[in-house]
Write an enzyme that holds these catalytic residues in place. Structure first.
Site, PDB file in Angstrom:
ATOM      1  N   CYS A  24       1.314   4.357   0.609  1.00 14.25           N
ATOM      2  CA  CYS A  24       2.644   4.414   0.326  1.00 14.25           C
ATOM      3  C   CYS A  24       3.238   5.675  -0.662  1.00 14.25           C
ATOM      4  O   CYS A  24       2.997   5.767  -1.486  1.00 14.25           O
ATOM      5  CB  CYS A  24       2.992   3.354  -0.395  1.00 14.25           C
ATOM      6  SG  CYS A  24       4.637   3.020  -1.185  1.00 14.25           S
ATOM      7  N   CYS A  79       5.302   5.164  -3.527  1.00 14.66           N
ATOM      8  CA  CYS A  79       4.628   4.533  -4.495  1.00 14.66           C
ATOM      9  C   CYS A  79       3.624   5.685  -5.244  1.00 14.66           C
ATOM     10  O   CYS A  79       3.582   5.819  -6.454  1.00 14.66           O
ATOM     11  CB  CYS A  79       3.686   3.488  -4.210  1.00 14.66           C
ATOM     12  SG  CYS A  79       4.512   2.365  -3.042  1.00 14.66           S
ATOM     13  N   ASP A  80       2.796   6.295  -4.326  1.00 12.24           N
ATOM     14  CA  ASP A  80       1.676   7.097  -4.952  1.00 12.24           C
ATOM     15  C   ASP A  80       1.908   8.642  -4.839  1.00 12.24           C
ATOM     16  O   ASP A  80       1.137   9.425  -5.351  1.00 12.24           O
ATOM     17  CB  ASP A  80       0.431   6.766  -4.198  1.00 12.24           C
ATOM     18  CG  ASP A  80      -0.100   5.288  -4.500  1.00 12.24           C
ATOM     19  OD1 ASP A  80       0.675   4.700  -5.692  1.00 12.24           O
ATOM     20  OD2 ASP A  80      -0.904   4.754  -3.861  1.00 12.24           O
TER      21      ASP A  80
HETATM   22  P1  FAD Z   1       3.527  -9.157   0.390  1.00  7.58           P
HETATM   23  O1  FAD Z   1       3.115  -8.538  -0.997  1.00  7.58           O
HETATM   24  O2  FAD Z   1       2.559  -8.932   1.713  1.00  7.58           O
HETATM   25  O3  FAD Z   1       2.827 -10.916   0.175  1.00  7.58           O
HETATM   26  C1  FAD Z   1       2.639 -11.620   1.325  1.00  7.58           C
HETATM   27  C2  FAD Z   1       2.301 -13.057   0.869  1.00  7.58           C
HETATM   28  O4  FAD Z   1       2.296 -13.931   1.882  1.00  7.58           O
HETATM   29  C3  FAD Z   1       0.869 -12.919   0.260  1.00  7.58           C
HETATM   30  O5  FAD Z   1       0.883 -14.061  -0.683  1.00  7.58           O
HETATM   31  C4  FAD Z   1       0.057 -13.360   1.726  1.00  7.58           C
HETATM   32  O6  FAD Z   1      -1.256 -13.908   1.111  1.00  7.58           O
HETATM   33  C5  FAD Z   1       0.838 -14.232   2.042  1.00  7.58           C
HETATM   34  N1  FAD Z   1       0.768 -14.968   3.438  1.00  7.58           N
HETATM   35  C6  FAD Z   1       0.735 -13.801   4.625  1.00  7.58           C
HETATM   36  N2  FAD Z   1       0.586 -14.540   5.687  1.00  7.58           N
HETATM   37  C7  FAD Z   1       0.575 -15.901   5.412  1.00  7.58           C
HETATM   38  C8  FAD Z   1       0.297 -17.109   6.192  1.00  7.58           C
HETATM   39  N3  FAD Z   1       0.299 -16.964   7.420  1.00  7.58           N
HETATM   40  N4  FAD Z   1       0.298 -18.446   5.462  1.00  7.58           N
HETATM   41  C9  FAD Z   1       0.551 -18.196   4.098  1.00  7.58           C
HETATM   42  N5  FAD Z   1       0.643 -17.192   3.301  1.00  7.58           N
HETATM   43  C10 FAD Z   1       0.391 -15.864   4.131  1.00  7.58           C
HETATM   44  N6  FAD Z   1       5.700  -1.121  -3.680  1.00  7.58           N
HETATM   45  C11 FAD Z   1       6.127  -0.733  -4.776  1.00  7.58           C
HETATM   46  O7  FAD Z   1       7.344  -0.867  -5.008  1.00  7.58           O
HETATM   47  N7  FAD Z   1       5.456   0.107  -5.663  1.00  7.58           N
HETATM   48  C12 FAD Z   1       4.092   0.517  -5.582  1.00  7.58           C
HETATM   49  O8  FAD Z   1       3.624   1.262  -6.406  1.00  7.58           O
HETATM   50  C13 FAD Z   1       3.482   0.024  -4.564  1.00  7.58           C
HETATM   51  N8  FAD Z   1       2.114   0.230  -4.139  1.00  7.58           N
HETATM   52  C14 FAD Z   1       1.677  -0.217  -3.198  1.00  7.58           C
HETATM   53  C15 FAD Z   1       0.375  -0.088  -2.991  1.00  7.58           C
HETATM   54  C16 FAD Z   1      -0.363  -0.492  -1.936  1.00  7.58           C
HETATM   55  C17 FAD Z   1      -2.197  -0.077  -1.736  1.00  7.58           C
HETATM   56  C18 FAD Z   1       0.019  -1.228  -0.990  1.00  7.58           C
HETATM   57  C19 FAD Z   1      -0.547  -1.973   0.016  1.00  7.58           C
HETATM   58  C20 FAD Z   1       1.561  -1.488  -1.098  1.00  7.58           C
HETATM   59  C21 FAD Z   1       2.185  -1.130  -2.294  1.00  7.58           C
HETATM   60  N9  FAD Z   1       3.554  -1.160  -2.348  1.00  7.58           N
HETATM   61  C22 FAD Z   1       4.238  -0.943  -3.264  1.00  7.58           C
HETATM   62  C23 FAD Z   1       4.466  -1.956  -1.319  1.00  7.58           C
HETATM   63  C24 FAD Z   1       4.731  -3.538  -1.933  1.00  7.58           C
HETATM   64  O9  FAD Z   1       3.361  -4.074  -2.510  1.00  7.58           O
HETATM   65  C25 FAD Z   1       5.147  -4.426  -1.106  1.00  7.58           C
HETATM   66  O10 FAD Z   1       6.446  -4.064  -0.584  1.00  7.58           O
HETATM   67  C26 FAD Z   1       5.468  -5.881  -1.567  1.00  7.58           C
HETATM   68  O11 FAD Z   1       4.382  -6.452  -1.827  1.00  7.58           O
HETATM   69  C27 FAD Z   1       5.901  -6.677  -0.482  1.00  7.58           C
HETATM   70  O12 FAD Z   1       6.069  -7.976  -0.845  1.00  7.58           O
HETATM   71  P2  FAD Z   1       6.452  -9.419  -0.035  1.00  7.58           P
HETATM   72  O13 FAD Z   1       6.326 -10.597  -0.832  1.00  7.58           O
HETATM   73  O14 FAD Z   1       7.256  -9.100   1.008  1.00  7.58           O
HETATM   74  O15 FAD Z   1       4.771  -9.192   0.927  1.00  7.58           O
END
Ligand code: FAD
Length: 307
Positions: A134, A137-138
């Site tokens: 990202c 982010c990084d």
């Molecule tokens: P997610 O965080 O992807 O959560 C999805 C959830 O759904 C999880 O609990 C998962 O287990 C669950 N799930 C998936 N499929 C199913 C299913 N079929 N049934 C039940 N549960 C399910 N963003 C920033 O703003 N700042 C940062 O510094 C940053 N650093 C990052 C570093 C890394 C290494 C990564 C990978 C991402 C980073 N991001 C950062 C991006 C950020 O993490 C995401 O934008 C954010 O987490 C998205 O949130 P979300 O709730 O939409 O999805």
């Protein structure tokens, strides 16, 4: 049944759960892994009002906030099928991988996304130790250093342009014989003095010294010659895949597999809302996913009081 049943426990799902529960309605979260992508994140420095934290700490705070309002968290449970009501007024069902079924008067889908890996030696070993996904982010962590971007599509070229303004030098590696990004981005990329582009180049290894990334090896596909580039960081930009395979055929998805939502987070199925990285909402970030989750919860509440 739940008034609001949330599938996905990342920032979007957690925010939705807090907003729903604060309306005094029964709220449940089904999550394969509560916390979501932030569980794989080392430093978080862009969640507004929090100068710096780390992923596991942030995830713990999400869980405490949801639990404080009595949200029922069903962790380590995967949704496998969404069954919309056959008639208006019926409950929406979510079938779980463990065979159980949970029901909601409304459902919020917030299953997030995952970055596609290059699957070469060094990628897993040096994750968060120079291997990043990202740039928003990084990127700042590599200020004044040399980095590579793997991937010459729109996200790779955007990342390279973005990083070129922060780091000393960017090497962009594309497997195909030309960049696939929009022409305007490619033109901008080529105008930058501190970017080198290698096309027809296959990354074969991310090199490190045991504790951090020191370079990248790629094969020139025309000559089969192996070349090494010394680097401090490698950004993998070959695609973000939404966790929506299980919804295919039930909910309208974009051609990228994202859940299509309107400005209120409403999906193509009445009573089913969606938020965060799994949706068509642009820019995949924690603060955006959290805001989006709050919005979907307010929309679900609005749906309930009109139903
Ligand atoms: P997610 O965080 O992807 O959560 C999805 C959830 O759904 C999880 O609990 C998962 O287990 C669950 N799930 C998936 N499929 C199913 C299913 N079929 N049934 C039940 N549960 C399910 N963003 C920033 O703003 N700042 C940062 O510094 C940053 N650093 C990052 C570093 C890394 C290494 C990564 C990978 C991402 C980073 N991001 C950062 C991006 C950020 O993490 C995401 O934008 C954010 O987490 C998205 O949130 P979300 O709730 O939409 O999805």
């Amino acid at each position: 049944p739940y008034d609001v049943l949330i599938v996905g426990g990342g920032p979007a799902g957690a925010a939705a759960s807090v907003y729903a529960a604060r309306k005094g309605i029964r709220t449940g979260v089904v999550a394969e892994r509560f916390g979501g992508q932030v569980m794989d994140t080392l430093g978080i420095e862009n969640y507004i009002s929090v100068l710096a934290t780390d992923g596991p700490k942030f995830a713990q705070a999400l869980e405490s906030h949801a639990s404080a309002y009595g949200v029922e968290i069903m962790n380590l449970q995967r949704g496998e099928k969404l069954i919309p009501p056959s008639q208006p007024g019926e409950l929406i069902q979510v079938q779980l991988a463990n065979g159980g079924v949970v029901r909601g008067r409304t459902v919020i889908l917030s299953t997030g996304a995952r970055w596609r890996n290059v699957n070469v030696p060094g990628e897993q070993e040096y994750r968060n130790k120079g291997v990043a996904y990202c740039p928003h982010c990084d990127g700042p962590l590599f200020k004044g250093k040399k980095v590579a971007v793997i991937g010459g599509g729109n996200s790779g070229v955007e990342a390279a342009i973005d990083l070129a303004g922060i780091v000393e030098h960017v090497t962009l590696i594309e497997f195909a014989d030309q960049l696939k990004a929009d022409a305007v981005l490619v033109k901008k990329l080529h105008s930058l003095p501190n970017v080198t582009v290698h096309t027809n180049a296959q990354t074969t290894e991310i090199n490190g010294d045991g504790s951090k990334v020191t370079g990248l090896t790629f094969k020139d596909r025309a000559t089969e010659e192996l070349r090494q580039v010394p680097l401090a960081g490698v950004f993998v930009q070959i695609g973000l895949v939404p966790n929506t395979e299980w919804l295919k055929g039930t909910i309208e998805l974009s051609r990228f597999g994202e859940i299509v939502v309107d400005a209120k987070g409403q999906t193509s199925v009445p009573g089913v809302f969606a938020a965060g990285d799994a949706t068509t909402v642009p820019y995949k970030q924690i603060v955006i996913a959290a805001g989006d989750g709050a919005k979907a919860a307010l929309s679900a509440f609005d749906h309930l009081i009109r139903g």
